[in-house]
Structures are given as structure tokens and as C-alpha cells.
Write a protein that holds these residues in place. Structure first.
Motif, PDB file in Angstrom:
ATOM      1  N   GLU A   1       0.818  -1.224   0.000  1.00 21.76           N
ATOM      2  CA  GLU A   1       0.000   0.000   0.000  1.00 21.76           C
ATOM      3  C   GLU A   1       0.847   1.268   0.000  1.00 21.76           C
ATOM      4  O   GLU A   1       0.325   2.372  -0.203  1.00 21.76           O
ATOM      5  CB  GLU A   1      -0.940  -0.008   1.217  1.00 21.76           C
ATOM      6  CG  GLU A   1      -0.343   0.480   2.527  1.00 21.76           C
ATOM      7  CD  GLU A   1       0.558  -0.550   3.211  1.00 21.76           C
ATOM      8  OE1 GLU A   1       1.071  -0.256   4.317  1.00 21.76           O
ATOM      9  OE2 GLU A   1       0.765  -1.634   2.642  1.00 21.76           O
TER      10      GLU A   1
ATOM     11  N   LEU B   1       3.222   3.826  -1.620  1.00 21.91           N
ATOM     12  CA  LEU B   1       3.503   4.226  -2.998  1.00 21.91           C
ATOM     13  C   LEU B   1       5.002   4.215  -3.301  1.00 21.91           C
ATOM     14  O   LEU B   1       5.420   3.708  -4.349  1.00 21.91           O
ATOM     15  CB  LEU B   1       2.928   5.618  -3.273  1.00 21.91           C
ATOM     16  CG  LEU B   1       3.169   6.176  -4.679  1.00 21.91           C
ATOM     17  CD1 LEU B   1       2.536   5.282  -5.732  1.00 21.91           C
ATOM     18  CD2 LEU B   1       2.635   7.602  -4.790  1.00 21.91           C
TER      19      LEU B   1
ATOM     20  N   ARG C   1      -3.090   4.239  -4.680  1.00 26.06           N
ATOM     21  CA  ARG C   1      -2.119   4.444  -3.605  1.00 26.06           C
ATOM     22  C   ARG C   1      -1.984   5.942  -3.299  1.00 26.06           C
ATOM     23  O   ARG C   1      -1.664   6.327  -2.180  1.00 26.06           O
ATOM     24  CB  ARG C   1      -0.752   3.887  -3.997  1.00 26.06           C
ATOM     25  CG  ARG C   1      -0.493   2.449  -3.584  1.00 26.06           C
ATOM     26  CD  ARG C   1      -1.394   1.467  -4.235  1.00 26.06           C
ATOM     27  NE  ARG C   1      -1.071   0.083  -3.889  1.00 26.06           N
ATOM     28  CZ  ARG C   1      -1.701  -0.960  -4.401  1.00 26.06           C
ATOM     29  NH1 ARG C   1      -2.658  -0.781  -5.297  1.00 26.06           N
ATOM     30  NH2 ARG C   1      -1.392  -2.182  -4.011  1.00 26.06           N
TER      31      ARG C   1
ATOM     32  N   THR D   1      -5.187   5.377   0.189  1.00 25.16           N
ATOM     33  CA  THR D   1      -4.581   4.041   0.256  1.00 25.16           C
ATOM     34  C   THR D   1      -4.946   3.342   1.557  1.00 25.16           C
ATOM     35  O   THR D   1      -5.218   3.981   2.579  1.00 25.16           O
ATOM     36  CB  THR D   1      -3.048   4.134   0.112  1.00 25.16           C
ATOM     37  OG1 THR D   1      -2.507   2.828   0.020  1.00 25.16           O
ATOM     38  CG2 THR D   1      -2.424   4.851   1.300  1.00 25.16           C
TER      39      THR D   1
END
Length: 624
Positions: free
Chosen positions: A556, A558, A582, A586
Motif C-alpha cells: 500500500e 507508494l 495508492r 490508500t
């Protein structure tokens, strides 16, 4: 002698949409269908076997043996005293024969002739058919008098019939407790016995793969398909009961959900396919040799011919060299012609922007990426559908097109989704055990004697959980005979099906969950663990079934996801839509994929996945 229990009358329930009674309705009852006796039924199905029975002619009533006291029939003429004495007193008859011989009364015979009526014609034969309609393992015996229909058209295996009749008790209960005595023929679908492939009593299952359109008429394949159907229903039941929403996912996609899978390309460009066809033919016939290489070889062989001609020492060598040069020149001409044709096709090839889709598209390998987007909005979601892999391998547990059940759960971590997978496997196993008992008895008898035991063991077992690192150590220390053929692995190497099966079948002897794999062996979007080397992924391995579930907690974060994509060399622009979830809202989420066809394989004890798929597609095989 104990009194028989009275038969409980069961009302007939017709199929709503075909105006007939399914054989399952009658034969799957606890009394074997006796509750339907003396009721009129309409049944339809296909003939599995048949026989024709001829009955003996009935004895006429006037030809029966008379007993003392029976009235004598009227005589055509009066009877003399002599005749009465002859018939009543045997010694008188003997004395008269000694005195007068056979002619006792000047030509009148002592014994009147008896005029017997001609024998009656034999009754028409009865055709007995064993009919199955696919609704259950059991078949119904159907009796048809030849006066209703010509037996030759009813008896061949595979004939389809729709008949109306009265259900009766079988005269001699054995394999069949009841039989249908037909009163009316409603339909006959004839077959050509010499061309119909299922006429033999026993057919090998690999032979049936050639006739995927006929093989569900066999008891084995029909049984597998009923189990397949039960597992499908059970899958939806499990998720619906636990508050999941069903989501349909696309078959055509622009992304590779794993980052390293072999994909089928989708295109409408006929020109491009022609170029590929030519390239394929060229590779097969010339082993990929270039035109320049062939021309260079021709020049060299020409020099050899010239030298042999000057020496005039070896005529046989000269003839062989000339022939070799001729073949080389022919290959060069062929390659040159193909090159011109290919060049023309490439010039005429439609540009990608003019294709049906403006970018490269593929048949989906997995729907997990798309499913994640809905999990991040709806919570708990699942999907079922075909998934495609263009891996050029021949395997009993792999096909180019396989059905997957994919699950995604928002706000869930690895342990949560492992528990869900554990529950699902046990629920499906229990469902089949309870709802497909007759089918599983057939499977146990004809396919795999341990099938029911395997299901019961799976339901009762506590799944063994072992990390990838621990699994590597177990495999490295194994010294038994079955481990000798296994390749020894170092950390970072992928566990093969053989390694995983050894853990479940031999070492633990029960279902195993292997988790925390090296990041190199799993897709780019699996969450990286704190050690930086492993990822939060797992596999569920069943004894005799192998890997049936693969899952993971998704990444999750990024920045971590972008780093993983860069490490694997994935084009960021292709996954930009996926990265958006994301960037905006997220959440931790986890999911898994159940290889549905493999679970059917495990349940039924089959050994080849092509027998668990109605119309299998595998490397080089797509006939229907």
C-alpha cells in the motif's frame, strides 16, 4: 417373517422448463424411487446400454392339461361301447389288438384323431434400455414394447429418448429397484453406431479428450462436472454468506498483473499475424539461418566445386558437392522471396493506433489489480473467471486457460487472508462431502480410492504453517528416498511444485501453508517485509492436490511500490491507473487466488487438469 414397511407415496415434481422428471428426483430418494411406483412419468435421457428380450408364447387355454372331474368337451359323433371299453380298460384294448390287429371295425380307427390348433405366433420382444439424463450417477431401466417403436433405432448407445410411461417395481430387484414401462414414445434422437465414438464399454480418459463434445455423456466426466457445479455453487455461497460482493472483471487488459508472466496478445491486425506466420515458417524450415549466411555458404561451396572440377580426381565427391550447392542456392532463393514478401507486409501493416484498441492489449493473466480498486471502495470483494497464460510448458496441472476465484479484502493483513483461505478450503471440502455423496462414492470406486478420505482429512486438519526459510531447511535436511530426486535449493530460489508437494504429501502429511517468500519469486505488488528480502505472500498446498491457493498482502506504500516496479523494469505508464489508488485513500488490503480447476482435480482424484476442464486449451491443442 417380518412385515414389509409400506411404501411412502411421493408426488411427482416435473422440471419447470422441460415438462419432464429429472432422474435425480426419482433415483436419489432414500427408497430408490419406490415412492413413485404406479405414477405416470415423462423422462428423457441417453441410452447407456440395452438388450432385447424374447418371451415364450403363451399356452392356449383349451390346450391345458385336464384333471379328473373336468367336464369333457362335446364330441363331433357318438362314441361306441367298444371305444369306451378301450379307453377305460387297458386290458380290453390289448386283447382286441391281439384278435383284430389295428383295424378293429372294418376301417374305423379305435382311437379318434386329435385336432390340435396351430401354435400362436410368438409375442413381440421387449427392449430394455438403461437411460441416464446426467442429473445423477444412477440410471433408470426403461422397458419398451417393440410394437411402440423399432428396437433397432432405440438400442444403440447414445440414442436420445423422451418417453412417457408408468413406473413399476422391478420384477427381480437387483441393480434396479424400479423400471419405467413405456406407453408413449415422444422423441427419438438416433445415432450412427459405426461413427459414434462412445460405443465401447470402457474408454480411457485420455481417449475421451479427443471428443470433448461427447465425453460428458460418460459417467466419469458427468460425475466430475456435477462436482464442478457443486464447488461453483459452494464458492458463491461461502463468500455471499460472509458479506463479500461479486465483481465481474475484464478479460482484455493493458497490464501484466504479475510483471513477469507470458501473455496472449490481442490484435485485429491481420497483416501482423501474416508476418508472424512467415517468420514462424522460416524458423522451422531454416532453423533461423539468415539470407546472408546462406549466400556466404553458397560462395564457399561454389569454390569447392570449381576446385574438384579442375582436379578431375574424384567424380563422386564432385557430384555430391554439386548437389549440395544446388540445395544451398534453392534455400537462398526461398529466403530471398520470403524477405521480399515480409518486407511488403510490413510496409502494408496497419499502424497500432489504427488497431481496434489504441495500445497493446492482452488476455488477462490475473484480475487482482482490477479487483483491488473495488476492494478499496466496497471492502470485501471476489470474482470468478477465466485467466490465460501463454507459458510454453506441458504439465498435468497447467492449461492455457484456467478458471480462478480471486478475493480481495480491505483493511486485512497477511494473517487475516490466510485464515480466509483456510476456511474456504475446508468449507468447499465439506460441501462436496455432504452434497455430492453419490458422486464421491463413484469417484472413490472408479477414480481414486482415497478421495473421500482426503476430503475428510482436509476438513479435520489443522493446516501446518511454515515459512519459506524453514521449508528450505526441511528440504535440505531430507534424506528419505522420495527427497532424493529433489533439487537442493538456496535462499532466493523458487520452490517448485515437487518441493511443495513433498512438504504436504511426505513430510507433514497434511495441508501446508508456506509464507514469506523471497521478493524475487513473487509479483511486484506484494508487500515488502521489514527484512527487505521477503514479501508477505503465501501458498496453500494440499496432499495430492499441490498448490491450490496463492495469496498475499498488497503493497500500500507508494514509494515502496515504485521502487519494486523499477527493480523489475516495469513501464510506469502502463500501471499509472493502478498507482492512483495508492495516491488517493490508500489502505492495507490482502487477497488470494484459488485455482478452481486444480481444486476440482484434488476433489475428484484426477491426475490431469485437462480432464477437469470442459473444453481444455493447452500448448498446441485447441480443437473445439
Amino acid at each position: 417373517m417380518a412385515a414389509e414397511h409400506p411404501t411412502v407415496f411421493t408426488p411427482v415434481t416435473f422440471s419447470k422448463y422441460s415438462k419432464r422428471v429429472l432422474l435425480k428426483t426419482v433415483l436419489d430418494c432414500s427408497d430408490g424411487g419406490l415412492g413413485f411406483v404406479d405414477q405416470k412419468l415423462v423422462i428423457g435421457g441417453w441410452v447407456k446400454s440395452s438388450k432385447e428380450v424374447f418371451r415364450e408364447a403363451a399356452v392356449p387355454a383349451d390346450a391345458s392339461v385336464r384333471t379328473a372331474g373336468d367336464a369333457l368337451p362335446p364330441r363331433a359323433k357318438d362314441v361306441s361301447c367298444i371305444e369306451i371299453l378301450q379307453s377305460r380298460i387297458p386290458i380290453v384294448r390289448s386283447l382286441l389288438r391281439m384278435l383284430y390287429g389295428n383295424d378293429l371295425h372294418a376301417g374305423e380307427k379305435l382311437e379318434t384323431s386329435v385336432h390340435k390348433p396351430p401354435p400362436p405366433p410368438p409375442p413381440p420382444p421387449t427392449t430394455f434400455l438403461v437411460v441416464n439424463d446426467g442429473s445423477c450417477v444412477a440410471s433408470l431401466q426403461v422397458a419398451v414394447e417393440s410394437s411402440l417403436h423399432h428396437p433397432g433405432q432405440l438400442m444403440p448407445t447414445g440414442t436420445c429418448i423422451l418417453v412417457e410411461g408408468i413406473l413399476k417395481r422391478a420384477p427381480a430387484p437387483g441393480k434396479h429397484l424400479v423400471r419405467l414401462e413405456v406407453e408413449k414414445i415422444l422423441h427419438v434422437g438416433k445415432v450412427e453406431p459405426e461413427k459414434y465414438p462412445l460405443t465401447q464399454k470402457k474408454l480411457l480418459i485420455d481417449f475421451l479428450r479427443k471428443f470433448s463434445y461427447f465425453r460428458p455423456r460418460t459417467t466419469t466426466v458427468a460425475t466430475v462436472m456435477r462436482v464442478h457445479n457443486a464447488l461453483t455453487f459452494a464458492t458463491h455461497t461461502f463468500f455471499q454468506n460472509h458479506g463479500f460482493l461479486y465483481v465481474q472483471l475484464p478479460t482484455i487488459t493493458t497490464t501484466d498483473s504479475e510483471g513477469f508472466s507470458e501473455k496472449f496478445h490481442v490484435t485485429t491486425r491481420a497483416g501482423n499475424s501474416e508476418v508472424q506466420k512467415i517468420e514462424s515458417t522460416e524458423d522451422k524450415e531454416t532453423d533461423g539461418v539468415s539470407l546472408e549466411t546462406v549466400k556466404a555458404a553458397a560462395i564457399e561451396k561454389k569454390n569447392i566445386v570449381n576446385e574438384l572440377e579442375r582436379s578431375e580426381s574424384n567424380r563422386e565427391a564432385l557430384a555430391a558437392a554439386v548437389q549440395d550447392l544446388k540445395k544451398t542456392n534453392e534455400i537462398a532463393l526461398q529466403l530471398e522471396a520470403r524477405g521480399k514478401q515480409k518486407s511488403k507486409l510490413k510496409k502494408d501493416k496497419v499502424h497500432v493506433s489504427e488497431n481496434f484498441f489504441p495500445q497493446e492489449t492482452y488476455l488477462t493473466v490475473s484480475g487482482q489489480l482490477h479487483l483491488e480498486t473495488y476492494a478499496c471502495a466496497l471492502g470485501n470483494v471476489y470474482s470468478c473467471g477465466p485467466r490465460f497464460r501463454a507459458d510454453r510448458i506441458e504439465s498435468a496441472k497447467h492449461a492455457a486457460e484456467m478458471w480462478m476465484v480471486e478475493v480481495e479484502i480491505a483493511f486485512a493483513e497477511l494473517e487475516d487472508v490466510i485464515n480466509c483461505a483456510d476456511d474456504l478450503v475446508k468449507f468447499l471440502s465439506k460441501w462436496v462431502s455432504e452434497h455430492c455423496l453419490d458422486d464421491m462414492k463413484f469417484v472413490q470406486k472408479r477414480i481414486d480410492k482415497t478421495s473421500i478420505h482426503c476430503l475428510e482429512s482436509t476438513i479435520k486438519s489443522s493446516f501446518e504453517k511454515v515459512s519459506y526459510t524453514a521449508a528450505i531447511k526441511i528440504l535440505d535436511k531430507a534424506t528419505d528416498q522420495k527427497s532424493q530426486c529433489l533439487k537442493r535449493l538456496k535462499f532466493g530460489a523458487a520452490l517448485t511444485d515437487d518441493h511443495l508437494s513433498y512438504l504436504a504429501d511426505v513430510f507433514f502429511k497434511k495441508p501446508v501453508i508456506v509464507y514469506n517468500y523471497p521478493k524475487e519469486t513473487k509479483p511486484f505488488n506484494v508487500r515488502l517485509n521489514d527484512d527487505g528480502k521477503t514479501v508477505a505472500a503465501f501458498d496453500v498446498v494440499l496432499p495430492k492436490g499441490g498448490v491450490v491457493i496463492s495469496g498475499s498482502q498488497k503493497e500500500e506504500r507508494l514509494d515502496v511500490l515504485l521502487t519494486r516496479m523499477k527493480e523489475m523494469g516495469l513501464p510506469r505508464e502502463q500501471y499509472e491507473w493502478y498507482l492512483e489508488i495508492r495516491r488517493h485513500g490508500t489502505v492495507k488490503h490482502s487477497g488470494f487466488s484459488l485455482a478452481f480447476d486444480r481444486f476440482v482435480l484434488f476433489t475428484t482424484g484426477l491426475t490431469d487438469i485437462k480432464d477437469a476442464i470442459p473444453f481444455p486449451r493447452s500448448l498446441g491443442k485447441v480443437s473445439h
